[in-house]
Structure formats: C-alpha cells, structure tokens
Motif scaffolding. Sequence first.
Motif, PDB file in Angstrom:
ATOM      1  N   LYS A  81       0.811  -1.222   0.000  1.00 13.76           N
ATOM      2  CA  LYS A  81       0.000   0.000   0.000  1.00 13.76           C
ATOM      3  C   LYS A  81       0.845   1.273   0.000  1.00 13.76           C
ATOM      4  N   SER A  82       2.115   1.164   0.338  1.00 16.70           N
ATOM      5  CA  SER A  82       2.997   2.335   0.301  1.00 16.70           C
ATOM      6  C   SER A  82       3.797   2.409  -1.003  1.00 16.70           C
ATOM      7  N   ASN A  83       3.599   1.431  -1.888  1.00 13.75           N
ATOM      8  CA  ASN A  83       4.310   1.383  -3.160  1.00 13.75           C
ATOM      9  C   ASN A  83       3.422   1.995  -4.247  1.00 13.75           C
ATOM     10  N   PRO A  84       3.810   3.136  -4.806  1.00 15.11           N
ATOM     11  CA  PRO A  84       2.953   3.812  -5.788  1.00 15.11           C
ATOM     12  C   PRO A  84       2.602   2.964  -7.003  1.00 15.11           C
ATOM     13  N   LYS A  85       3.443   1.982  -7.337  1.00 16.90           N
ATOM     14  CA  LYS A  85       3.197   1.148  -8.512  1.00 16.90           C
ATOM     15  C   LYS A  85       2.065   0.139  -8.294  1.00 16.90           C
ATOM     16  N   ILE A  86       1.823  -0.239  -7.052  1.00 14.05           N
ATOM     17  CA  ILE A  86       0.856  -1.321  -6.784  1.00 14.05           C
ATOM     18  C   ILE A  86      -0.131  -0.991  -5.671  1.00 14.05           C
ATOM     19  N   LYS A  87      -0.119   0.211  -5.168  1.00 16.91           N
ATOM     20  CA  LYS A  87      -0.936   0.561  -4.000  1.00 16.91           C
ATOM     21  C   LYS A  87      -2.435   0.425  -4.232  1.00 16.91           C
ATOM     22  N   ASP A  88      -2.873   0.497  -5.482  1.00 11.53           N
ATOM     23  CA  ASP A  88      -4.304   0.418  -5.777  1.00 11.53           C
ATOM     24  C   ASP A  88      -4.815  -1.008  -5.981  1.00 11.53           C
ATOM     25  N   ILE A  89      -3.937  -1.992  -5.906  1.00  9.04           N
ATOM     26  CA  ILE A  89      -4.359  -3.387  -6.056  1.00  9.04           C
ATOM     27  C   ILE A  89      -4.978  -3.852  -4.732  1.00  9.04           C
ATOM     28  N   PRO A  90      -6.222  -4.332  -4.765  1.00 10.53           N
ATOM     29  CA  PRO A  90      -6.836  -4.812  -3.526  1.00 10.53           C
ATOM     30  C   PRO A  90      -6.108  -6.035  -2.980  1.00 10.53           C
ATOM     31  N   VAL A  91      -6.020  -6.097  -1.654  1.00 15.32           N
ATOM     32  CA  VAL A  91      -5.361  -7.211  -0.977  1.00 15.32           C
ATOM     33  C   VAL A  91      -6.394  -7.942  -0.123  1.00 15.32           C
ATOM     34  N   LEU A  92      -6.479  -9.249  -0.328  1.00 16.29           N
ATOM     35  CA  LEU A  92      -7.323 -10.111   0.480  1.00 16.29           C
ATOM     36  C   LEU A  92      -6.395 -10.924   1.376  1.00 16.29           C
ATOM     37  N   MET A  93      -6.490 -10.706   2.688  1.00 13.57           N
ATOM     38  CA  MET A  93      -5.622 -11.396   3.644  1.00 13.57           C
ATOM     39  C   MET A  93      -6.170 -12.794   3.906  1.00 13.57           C
ATOM     40  N   LEU A  94      -5.283 -13.773   3.912  1.00 16.00           N
ATOM     41  CA  LEU A  94      -5.653 -15.171   4.076  1.00 16.00           C
ATOM     42  C   LEU A  94      -4.900 -15.753   5.266  1.00 16.00           C
ATOM     43  N   THR A  95      -5.623 -16.418   6.175  1.00 14.81           N
ATOM     44  CA  THR A  95      -4.951 -16.988   7.329  1.00 14.81           C
ATOM     45  C   THR A  95      -5.733 -18.129   7.954  1.00 14.81           C
ATOM     46  N   ALA A  96      -5.045 -18.920   8.731  1.00 11.08           N
ATOM     47  CA  ALA A  96      -5.688 -19.976   9.506  1.00 11.08           C
ATOM     48  C   ALA A  96      -6.133 -19.442  10.863  1.00 11.08           C
ATOM     49  N   VAL A  97      -5.666 -18.260  11.215  1.00  9.55           N
ATOM     50  CA  VAL A  97      -5.978 -17.648  12.506  1.00  9.55           C
ATOM     51  C   VAL A  97      -7.137 -16.674  12.329  1.00  9.55           C
ATOM     52  N   ASP A  98      -8.112 -16.768  13.197  1.00 10.23           N
ATOM     53  CA  ASP A  98      -9.298 -15.915  13.083  1.00 10.23           C
ATOM     54  C   ASP A  98      -9.578 -15.231  14.412  1.00 10.23           C
ATOM     55  N   THR A  99      -8.701 -14.308  14.788  1.00 13.63           N
ATOM     56  CA  THR A  99      -8.931 -13.552  16.013  1.00 13.63           C
ATOM     57  C   THR A  99      -9.224 -12.097  15.658  1.00 13.63           C
ATOM     58  N   ILE A 100      -9.934 -11.425  16.519  1.00  8.62           N
ATOM     59  CA  ILE A 100     -10.269 -10.020  16.272  1.00  8.62           C
ATOM     60  C   ILE A 100      -8.997  -9.197  16.123  1.00  8.62           C
ATOM     61  N   ARG A 101      -7.996  -9.485  16.926  1.00  8.44           N
ATOM     62  CA  ARG A 101      -6.732  -8.746  16.860  1.00  8.44           C
ATOM     63  C   ARG A 101      -6.082  -8.900  15.484  1.00  8.44           C
ATOM     64  N   ASP A 102      -6.078 -10.121  14.960  1.00  9.58           N
ATOM     65  CA  ASP A 102      -5.467 -10.365  13.651  1.00  9.58           C
ATOM     66  C   ASP A 102      -6.262  -9.710  12.526  1.00  9.58           C
ATOM     67  N   VAL A 103      -7.578  -9.803  12.600  1.00 10.23           N
ATOM     68  CA  VAL A 103      -8.417  -9.160  11.590  1.00 10.23           C
ATOM     69  C   VAL A 103      -8.192  -7.650  11.629  1.00 10.23           C
ATOM     70  N   ASP A 104      -8.198  -7.076  12.826  1.00 15.78           N
ATOM     71  CA  ASP A 104      -7.967  -5.628  12.965  1.00 15.78           C
ATOM     72  C   ASP A 104      -6.602  -5.226  12.420  1.00 15.78           C
ATOM     73  N   ARG A 105      -5.579  -6.028  12.693  1.00 20.83           N
ATOM     74  CA  ARG A 105      -4.235  -5.717  12.207  1.00 20.83           C
ATOM     75  C   ARG A 105      -4.177  -5.771  10.684  1.00 20.83           C
ATOM     76  N   ALA A 106      -4.824  -6.774  10.094  1.00 21.58           N
ATOM     77  CA  ALA A 106      -4.845  -6.896   8.631  1.00 21.58           C
ATOM     78  C   ALA A 106      -5.561  -5.711   7.992  1.00 21.58           C
ATOM     79  N   MET A 107      -6.698  -5.334   8.543  1.00 25.61           N
ATOM     80  CA  MET A 107      -7.463  -4.229   7.977  1.00 25.61           C
ATOM     81  C   MET A 107      -6.734  -2.899   8.181  1.00 25.61           C
ATOM     82  N   ALA A 108      -6.099  -2.729   9.319  1.00 25.21           N
ATOM     83  CA  ALA A 108      -5.332  -1.501   9.577  1.00 25.21           C
ATOM     84  C   ALA A 108      -4.140  -1.387   8.629  1.00 25.21           C
ATOM     85  N   ALA A 109      -3.622  -2.527   8.166  1.00 25.36           N
ATOM     86  CA  ALA A 109      -2.488  -2.530   7.237  1.00 25.36           C
ATOM     87  C   ALA A 109      -2.916  -2.179   5.815  1.00 25.36           C
ATOM     88  N   GLY A 110      -4.231  -2.162   5.568  1.00 19.44           N
ATOM     89  CA  GLY A 110      -4.719  -1.785   4.249  1.00 19.44           C
ATOM     90  C   GLY A 110      -5.401  -2.899   3.472  1.00 19.44           C
TER      91      GLY A 110
END
Length: 136
Positions: A81-110
């Motif tokens: 998200k900080s790279n001007p060449k690719i910042k507009d590409i949507p990112v779908l985070m994938l994980t085996a962990v499903d905690t509110i903290r992890d979801v919040d961290r992923a969404m806060a990262a963009g």
Amino acid sequence: MSSTDHRDLGKRQKPLILHIDDQEISYLMLQMILNELNYDSLYAPGAKEGILMAEKEKPDVIILDYNMPEIDGPSACILIKSNPKIKDIPVLMLTAVDTIRDVDRAMAAGASGYLVKPVMLERLKPKIEPLLQGKF
C-alpha cells in the motif's frame, strides 16, 4: 476501467490473481478454486518475491497469507500500500488464525478483506468478486 488503465486490463480476458504464501500446498489448493472461478493465478513464495511480481504483472487482486516467516502478511500489505506502482491493487488477507486482533491488524495494514483457511469456493467468491467489480 478502460483499456488505458495503468494496469493494462484491456490485454487480459479474465482476472489475474497473485497469491503470496510461504506454503506452496496452500497455493495449489487455492489455484484449483481460482481455476474453477475462471481466474488466472500467479504464485510467489514470500512477500519480497510477491511485491516484485505484483510490480511486474499488475494483478487485479493479491491474496496474501497472514503468517509468513520473513515478512508477515500485515507488514507486506503495508509495503504494498505504500508502493505507488501497486498501491491500488486490492489485498485479500488469508490466514488460519481468526482472532479479532489479527483481523484488525490486517485491515489496519490496508487489506480490503479477510479470509480464513481452509479456502472454499463458497467463501472466496463473495470476498473476491467485489474487489473485481467493474474490471471485467
């Protein structure tokens, strides 16, 4: 988007999905689902390789594993998200962990969304289709 879009979408007939994951078996399983959805896919075994591939290939969506050894998913998402060449590409985070903290961290990262493993077509399709809306 027009064929003059910065990602040259007019050259592709179907969506291109980049999957960044340190476990190739995860990619192989996801690739079957992406094929069934009629998407093309690329694989990168880590964040560094994935970011370089994203810059070169300009995928329509990046599916990014949360837990990777060198650079984890949220940190990689911040780099994307900080790279001007690719910042507009949507990112779908994938994980085996499903905690509110992890979801919040992923969404806060963009991240544009979050998906829990194991991936099933019925779960992936409604998460990925809105990210592709208007592109194909």
